[in-house]
Write a protein that holds these residues in place. Sequence first.
Motif, PDB file in Angstrom:
ATOM      1  N   LEU A  71       0.852  -1.181   0.000  1.00  0.00           N
ATOM      2  CA  LEU A  71       0.000   0.000   0.000  1.00  0.00           C
ATOM      3  C   LEU A  71       0.892   1.237   0.000  1.00  0.00           C
ATOM      4  CD1 LEU A  71      -3.120   0.205   0.173  1.00  0.00           C
ATOM      5  CD2 LEU A  71      -2.808   0.804   2.550  1.00  0.00           C
TER       6      LEU A  71
ATOM      7  N   SER B  37      -6.154   2.277  11.185  1.00  0.00           N
ATOM      8  CA  SER B  37      -6.339   0.861  10.879  1.00  0.00           C
ATOM      9  C   SER B  37      -5.140   0.003  11.267  1.00  0.00           C
ATOM     10  CB  SER B  37      -6.601   0.677   9.378  1.00  0.00           C
ATOM     11  OG  SER B  37      -5.402   0.878   8.642  1.00  0.00           O
TER      12      SER B  37
ATOM     13  N   ILE C 115      -2.751  -0.623   9.255  1.00  0.00           N
ATOM     14  CA  ILE C 115      -2.239  -1.254   8.037  1.00  0.00           C
ATOM     15  C   ILE C 115      -0.905  -0.611   7.667  1.00  0.00           C
ATOM     16  CG2 ILE C 115      -2.614  -1.529   5.549  1.00  0.00           C
ATOM     17  CD1 ILE C 115      -5.600  -1.703   6.123  1.00  0.00           C
TER      18      ILE C 115
ATOM     19  N   TYR D 183       1.829   0.897   5.428  1.00  0.00           N
ATOM     20  CA  TYR D 183       1.845   1.583   4.139  1.00  0.00           C
ATOM     21  C   TYR D 183       3.089   2.450   4.072  1.00  0.00           C
ATOM     22  CZ  TYR D 183       0.355   6.054   6.199  1.00  0.00           C
ATOM     23  OH  TYR D 183       0.282   7.218   6.913  1.00  0.00           O
TER      24      TYR D 183
ATOM     25  N   ASP E 171      -2.596  -0.028  -4.140  1.00  0.00           N
ATOM     26  CA  ASP E 171      -2.989  -1.095  -3.219  1.00  0.00           C
ATOM     27  C   ASP E 171      -2.810  -2.404  -3.969  1.00  0.00           C
ATOM     28  OD1 ASP E 171      -4.064  -2.747  -1.325  1.00  0.00           O
ATOM     29  OD2 ASP E 171      -6.002  -1.733  -1.197  1.00  0.00           O
TER      30      ASP E 171
ATOM     31  N   HIS F 278     -12.445   3.782  -1.390  1.00  0.00           N
ATOM     32  CA  HIS F 278     -11.761   2.488  -1.422  1.00  0.00           C
ATOM     33  C   HIS F 278     -11.299   2.087  -0.024  1.00  0.00           C
ATOM     34  CE1 HIS F 278      -9.162  -0.807  -2.529  1.00  0.00           C
ATOM     35  NE2 HIS F 278      -8.167  -0.196  -1.904  1.00  0.00           N
ATOM     36  N   LEU F 279     -10.659   3.029   0.672  1.00  0.00           N
ATOM     37  CA  LEU F 279     -10.182   2.714   2.022  1.00  0.00           C
ATOM     38  C   LEU F 279     -11.348   2.407   2.956  1.00  0.00           C
ATOM     39  CD1 LEU F 279      -7.267   5.275   2.462  1.00  0.00           C
ATOM     40  CD2 LEU F 279      -7.097   2.784   2.133  1.00  0.00           C
TER      41      LEU F 279
ATOM     42  N   ARG G 138     -14.205   1.052   2.188  1.00  0.00           N
ATOM     43  CA  ARG G 138     -14.646  -0.319   1.896  1.00  0.00           C
ATOM     44  C   ARG G 138     -13.657  -1.331   2.465  1.00  0.00           C
ATOM     45  NH1 ARG G 138     -15.928   2.185  -2.979  1.00  0.00           N
ATOM     46  NH2 ARG G 138     -13.990   1.458  -3.923  1.00  0.00           N
ATOM     47  N   ARG G 139     -12.371  -1.078   2.242  1.00  0.00           N
ATOM     48  CA  ARG G 139     -11.347  -2.022   2.687  1.00  0.00           C
ATOM     49  C   ARG G 139     -11.317  -2.152   4.209  1.00  0.00           C
ATOM     50  NH1 ARG G 139      -4.874  -2.011   2.063  1.00  0.00           N
ATOM     51  NH2 ARG G 139      -4.643  -4.236   2.365  1.00  0.00           N
ATOM     52  N   LEU G 140     -11.586  -1.057   4.898  1.00  0.00           N
ATOM     53  CA  LEU G 140     -11.518  -1.049   6.358  1.00  0.00           C
ATOM     54  C   LEU G 140     -12.862  -1.340   7.029  1.00  0.00           C
ATOM     55  CD1 LEU G 140      -9.241   2.095   6.755  1.00  0.00           C
ATOM     56  CD2 LEU G 140      -8.558  -0.318   6.781  1.00  0.00           C
ATOM     57  N   GLY G 141     -13.882  -1.640   6.227  1.00  0.00           N
ATOM     58  CA  GLY G 141     -15.187  -1.949   6.780  1.00  0.00           C
ATOM     59  C   GLY G 141     -15.911  -0.729   7.332  1.00  0.00           C
TER      60      GLY G 141
ATOM     61  N   SER H 250     -17.639   1.490   5.268  1.00  0.00           N
ATOM     62  CA  SER H 250     -18.555   2.029   4.255  1.00  0.00           C
ATOM     63  C   SER H 250     -20.001   1.602   4.458  1.00  0.00           C
ATOM     64  CB  SER H 250     -18.091   1.630   2.855  1.00  0.00           C
ATOM     65  OG  SER H 250     -18.135   0.225   2.705  1.00  0.00           O
TER      66      SER H 250
END
Length: 141
Positions: A9, A30, A32, A34, A73, A87-88, A90-93, A95
């Motif tokens: 990322l 998050s 994550i 990056y 990503d 996008h982030l 959605r990816r991180l739950g 949305s």
Amino acid sequence: MTDASRPSLVLGYWDIRGLAQVPRFMLAWSGIAYSEDRYSVARQADGSWDRSQWLDAKHHLQLDFPNLPYLIDGDLRITQSSSILHHLARRLGLSGADERTEALADMVSEVVAEMRTHITRAAYGNWEEMKESLLSQSLPS
């Protein structure tokens, strides 16, 4: 950092907070891993801006629409700040769990984007002249 150890990322933007700050907050929250590609801009003696760091890199990144900010990503390469945020989310739950909450999340995202536009205009314009109309007319009540 070698390419092999670089996180998959990558967030790219100018070397300022600006439009990449909210994605930075989301990624920090998050946990994550990056990395960032930050591009410097320098004022030249003639008053113009040297954007060569970005201009030299932009066509080598395989972006469909080369622009800042960008998010890489894995194999997915996204530009445009709202697209990156969606996008982030959605990816991180973040949305929404169903169609209704997804729609509400999108709506809040757009309200915040409009507020950011008004606040940015005031911050980079004449704050003293613009603050009253910003506070009384531009922000949701």
